[in-house]
Design an enzyme around this catalytic site. Structure first.
Site, mmCIF file in Angstrom:
data_model
loop_
_atom_site.group_PDB
_atom_site.id
_atom_site.type_symbol
_atom_site.label_atom_id
_atom_site.label_comp_id
_atom_site.label_asym_id
_atom_site.label_seq_id
_atom_site.Cartn_x
_atom_site.Cartn_y
_atom_site.Cartn_z
ATOM 1 C CG HIS A 117 0.638 3.793 8.084
ATOM 2 N ND1 HIS A 117 0.242 2.580 9.093
ATOM 3 C CD2 HIS A 117 1.943 2.925 7.524
ATOM 4 C CE1 HIS A 117 0.890 2.061 9.066
ATOM 5 N NE2 HIS A 117 1.661 1.978 8.628
ATOM 6 C CD GLU A 118 3.267 3.713 4.241
ATOM 7 O OE1 GLU A 118 4.298 3.518 5.068
ATOM 8 O OE2 GLU A 118 2.340 2.911 4.446
ATOM 9 C CE1 TYR A 130 1.739 -3.920 9.334
ATOM 10 C CE2 TYR A 130 1.147 -2.009 9.127
ATOM 11 C CZ TYR A 130 1.905 -3.565 8.185
ATOM 12 O OH TYR A 130 3.031 -2.500 7.652
ATOM 13 N NE ARG A 159 -2.507 -1.974 -0.805
ATOM 14 C CZ ARG A 159 -3.198 -0.889 -0.284
ATOM 15 N NH1 ARG A 159 -4.562 -0.810 -0.922
ATOM 16 N NH2 ARG A 159 -3.387 -0.440 1.341
ATOM 17 C CG HIS A 192 6.266 4.124 9.001
ATOM 18 N ND1 HIS A 192 6.792 2.961 10.230
ATOM 19 C CD2 HIS A 192 5.687 3.383 8.530
ATOM 20 C CE1 HIS A 192 6.070 2.321 10.147
ATOM 21 N NE2 HIS A 192 5.256 2.309 9.081
ATOM 22 C CG MET A 212 8.590 1.063 1.670
ATOM 23 S SD MET A 212 8.672 -0.120 3.169
ATOM 24 C CE MET A 212 10.066 0.691 3.895
ATOM 25 C CD GLU A 213 7.984 2.340 7.145
ATOM 26 O OE1 GLU A 213 7.668 1.529 6.005
ATOM 27 O OE2 GLU A 213 8.315 1.663 7.355
ATOM 28 C CD GLU A 251 4.743 -1.204 9.450
ATOM 29 O OE1 GLU A 251 4.311 -0.340 9.505
ATOM 30 O OE2 GLU A 251 5.907 -1.583 8.970
ATOM 31 C CE LYS A 268 -5.265 -4.173 2.495
ATOM 32 N NZ LYS A 268 -5.286 -2.718 3.340
ATOM 33 N N GLY A 307 0.821 -0.590 -0.296
ATOM 34 C CA GLY A 307 0.307 0.329 -0.076
ATOM 35 C C GLY A 307 0.518 1.341 -0.033
ATOM 36 C CG ASP A 330 8.886 -9.904 5.430
ATOM 37 O OD1 ASP A 330 9.061 -9.340 5.275
ATOM 38 O OD2 ASP A 330 8.718 -10.991 4.055
HETATM 39 N N1 BES Z 1 6.342 -0.299 5.817
HETATM 40 C C1 BES Z 1 5.083 -0.178 5.606
HETATM 41 C C2 BES Z 1 5.202 -1.977 4.365
HETATM 42 C C3 BES Z 1 6.466 -2.898 4.367
HETATM 43 C C4 BES Z 1 5.660 -4.247 5.500
HETATM 44 C C5 BES Z 1 6.917 -3.374 3.912
HETATM 45 C C6 BES Z 1 6.346 -5.246 5.849
HETATM 46 C C7 BES Z 1 7.828 -4.793 3.702
HETATM 47 C C8 BES Z 1 7.740 -5.861 4.353
HETATM 48 C C9 BES Z 1 3.827 -0.214 5.488
HETATM 49 O O1 BES Z 1 4.605 1.411 6.368
HETATM 50 C C10 BES Z 1 2.513 -0.275 5.539
HETATM 51 O O2 BES Z 1 2.243 -0.607 6.582
HETATM 52 N N2 BES Z 1 1.970 -0.600 4.431
HETATM 53 C C11 BES Z 1 0.354 -0.704 4.316
HETATM 54 C C12 BES Z 1 -0.245 0.102 4.745
HETATM 55 C C13 BES Z 1 -0.960 0.503 5.920
HETATM 56 C C14 BES Z 1 -1.918 1.708 5.626
HETATM 57 C C15 BES Z 1 -1.589 -0.462 6.532
HETATM 58 C C16 BES Z 1 0.759 -1.403 2.934
HETATM 59 O O3 BES Z 1 1.497 -1.546 2.333
HETATM 60 O O4 BES Z 1 -0.881 -1.819 3.254
HETATM 61 ZN ZN ZN Z 2 3.645 0.911 8.074
#
Ligand code: BES
Ligand code: ZN
Length: 640
Positions: free
Chosen positions: A335-336, A422, A595, A339, A310-311, A358, A597, A308, A414
């Site tokens: 969110h980003e 989160y 994406r 971070h 990346m910070e 997170e 997710k 979604g 991961d």
């Molecule tokens: N840092 C994460 C993305 C990430 C997590 C990259 C684990 C690699 C491994 C980023 O801040 C994040 O949490 N992105 C979420 C969106 C957020 C609104 C919950 C995402 O990608 O869905």
């Molecule tokens: Zn995050």
């Protein structure tokens, strides 16, 4: 075994041993992580941090402090090639520096005068790559690694023009978290080893390069073999935040210190969607102190971006699926942005402490959204997170150790960023805020960010901070918080705080009446926001009759929903109930964005149904070239 014993072995013999030693070191590290209280803290490390089992580096001997990249971006070969010049802080007596690499082709390593240094690339370990041990002749404080990346580098996705919005230029982007930076930069790739960086990139004429750094040449400088872009990141950051993107990228300012980058045809939509970013930055600063990174820009990537958001510091990378048109998914930007404090300023010491990045960020995200949009929106977002968390805990089992914030040793990098990290992390902080009082909790969190700015933090350290600076010895408060139950125990402790929201009470009533047989068209849904639709879909059981599915779709047109989150939640129901009219939409969704997710759960569900495996395989055959290598690897596994 102490590392001093090893330092007296002659360099060449040592290099022959390098991979065996690294293997041993990482086995030792696993042991250490299970008993962190017995670990001696190395003099140069931040306080209270356990050893990182996902890095080969031995920073207590020699530590990378600065990385200067000089790379050519080759879209034909799908390679970055050039040099990484590393500045080192060397402990007296240390004879080598160990770097992390994964699939890099190393051509030569020299000191800063160009004198060759001996080096050895150890055997690769699954997921971790290979240690690169470089012998340090006396007084070497800087080494130059001449290298190139491989086309399969896990951090990099090379897109053809057809995979971009504009269809005319190729595109490259990186994604470093968790341990993929080592596939494009030979450095010590551990979140506890902060480094400044600079870069000089040569890219094909007509393309722009951006990085998670200050731009020294915003428009680039013409050169014989392309355009040169220069960057510098003066604040020390963990290497997972090194980031690059190259493509047909345009820019539009949003505020004095903020703006958005995107392909030209996406720029208008992106600028409209993120118009409130300056307000978010101001709200965040009022909560937890100054934004310390200079600019805050957002880069909207092509649809294959695997996350979604990346910070990456100074430059958040975001999926185009956040562009709903009505700003309804901008909590992702909150969110980003958050971070920039939790994660980038105070960084998880190892990936087992991922919930500190997170979870704290997800809490901070809610606070930013509440500050900008009011407490009803804050409450709805928080309740949506709890809805997801409870579903997740239910599926895993209330007693499952996977539902603890504390990650078991031996976990993959991961696992520290699971949904539990989160949402349970955020719920933990919200409970503390509610129990201790907002003023007291905010003062604690703000001082915490100040105390640990540009350092790393682990779980034990954070709990010690809570006890020292929030609880301050008050036995009644300590008893109410139930900290250890939250962090080390499974499930959701009963002192969880559920912020009340009238709007969701009404959504619950409508879901009830639908499930009791009222047609969807009779439900009172006028003026519902995206979060209410998400909550509504979350309240419906997995299994619905085909009449119910048709009734919902007829009234609310979920199959055509332009909002990616609502559309995704609907497609889960579509698969669970084999709702044929939406199959073309499912296929379009899976072949038009990557994406993780969204795509992972949909393939999984197809695969697990008694009819969907061949459908999944057919769609995937078409979609796979679009997906990022990391997501493609995950879907490969799902569909074996
Ligand atoms: N840092 C994460 C993305 C990430 C997590 C990259 C684990 C690699 C491994 C980023 O801040 C994040 O949490 N992105 C979420 C969106 C957020 C609104 C919950 C995402 O990608 O869905
Ligand atoms: Zn995050």
């Amino acid at each position: 075994m102490s590392h001093h014993a090893r330092l007296h072995v002659r360099p060449l013999a040592r290099l022959a041993l390098a991979s065996a030693l690294a293997l041993l070191a990482s086995c030792m590290a696993t042991t250490v992580a299970t008993r962190p209280e017995t670990q001696a803290t190395p003099a140069t490390a931040a306080p209270r941090t356990a050893r990182d089992v996902h890095s080969f580096a031995r920073p207590e001997e020699a530590r990378v402090t600065h990385v200067a990249l000089d790379l050519k971006v080759d879209f034909e070969a799908h390679e970055l090639s050039g040099t990484a010049t590393l500045d080192l802080q060397v402990t007296p007596g240390a004879r080598e520096v160990v770097l992390d690499t994964d699939g890099l082709v190393v051509h030569a390593i020299t000191d800063s005068e160009g004198r060759p240094l001996q080096y050895a690339l150890g055997a690769a370990q699954p997921g971790l790559g290979s240690p690169l041990a470089v012998a340090l002749a006396a007084d070497v404080k800087r080494i130059v690694v001449r290298y190139e990346t491989r086309p399969e580098a896990g951090a990099l996705q090379w897109l053809t023009p057809a995979q971009t919005a504009g269809k005319r230029h190729p595109y490259l982007f990186s994604q470093g978290q968790a341990i993929l930076t080592r596939t494009w930069v030979p450095t010590q790739d551990s979140p506890g080893i902060r480094q400044t960086y600079s870069a000089r990139l040569t890219v094909p004429k007509g393309l722009r390069a951006v990085m998670s750094a200050e731009q020294l040449t915003p428009e680039g400088k013409p050169a014989a073999d392309g355009t040169v872009f220069e960057f510098r990141m003066p604040q020390a950051i963990p290497p997972y935040l090194f980031a690059i993107a190259v493509g047909d990228i345009a820019f539009r300012p949003l505020g004095a210190r903020s703006g958005v980058y995107a392909e030209p045809s996406v720029l208008d939509r992106a600028a409209h969607e993120f118009a409130e970013v300056e307000k978010m930055i101001e709200a965040a600063e009022r909560l937890y102190g100054p934004y310390r990174w200079g600019r805050y820009d957002i880069l909207v990537l092509p649809p294959s971006f695997p996350y979604g958001g990346m910070e990456n510091p100074r430059l958040t990378f975001a999926t185009p699926t956040v562009l709903a048109g009505d700003r309804s998914l901008v909590s992702l930007i909150a969110h980003e942005l958050a971070h920039s404090w939790s994660g980038n300023l105070v960084t998880n010491a190892t990936w087992a402490d991922g919930w500190l990045n997170e979870g704290v960020t997800s809490y901070f995200e809610l606070r930013i959204m509440e500050a900008v949009h009011g407490s009803e929106v804050g409450a709805m977002l928080s309740r949506l997170s709890l809805q997801e968390l409870e579903r997740n805990i239910h599926e895993a089992g209330e007693k499952s150790p996977r539902t603890a914030l504390h990650v078991q040793p031996g976990a993959s990098p991961d696992d520290g960023s699971s949904l539990v990290a989160y949402e349970k992390g955020a719920a933990f902080l919200q409970m503390m805020e509610e129990t201790a009082g907002r003023e007291r909790f905010d003062a604690f969190l703000r001082s915490y960010f100040d105390r640990y700015a540009f350092q790393s933090m682990d779980t034990r350290g954070f709990l010690a901070e809570i006890r020292e600076h929030l609880v301050k010895g008050e036995a009644a408060l300590e008893a109410k918080l139930r900290i250890d139950e939250w962090v080390y125990g499974p499930g959701l402790p009963s002192n969880v705080f559920r912020p009340p929201t009238d709007r969701f009470v009404k959504v619950e009533a409508q879901a009830q009446s639908f499930l009791k047989g009222a047609p969807a068209s009779s439900l009172v849904t006028k003026g519902w926001w995206t979060q209410e639709w998400q909550y509504f879909l979350g309240l419906l059981p997995k299994t619905l009759s085909s009449a119910q599915m048709a009734s919902l779709d007829g009234a609310f047109h979920f199959t055509q929903a332009g909002n990616s989150e609502v559309h995704f939640a609907w497609l889960e129901k579509v698969i669970a109930n084999r709702y044929e009219p939406a199959m073309p939409a499912l296929e379009t969704f899976l072949t038009s964005q990557g994406r993780g997710k969204f795509v992972r759960p949909l393939y999984k569900q197809l695969k697990e149904s008694d009819w969907g495996a061949p459908v999944a395989k057919r769609i995937y055959a078409q979609a796979r070239p679009l997906y990022h290598p990391v997501v493609a690897g995950q879907v490969d596994k799902i569909l074996q």
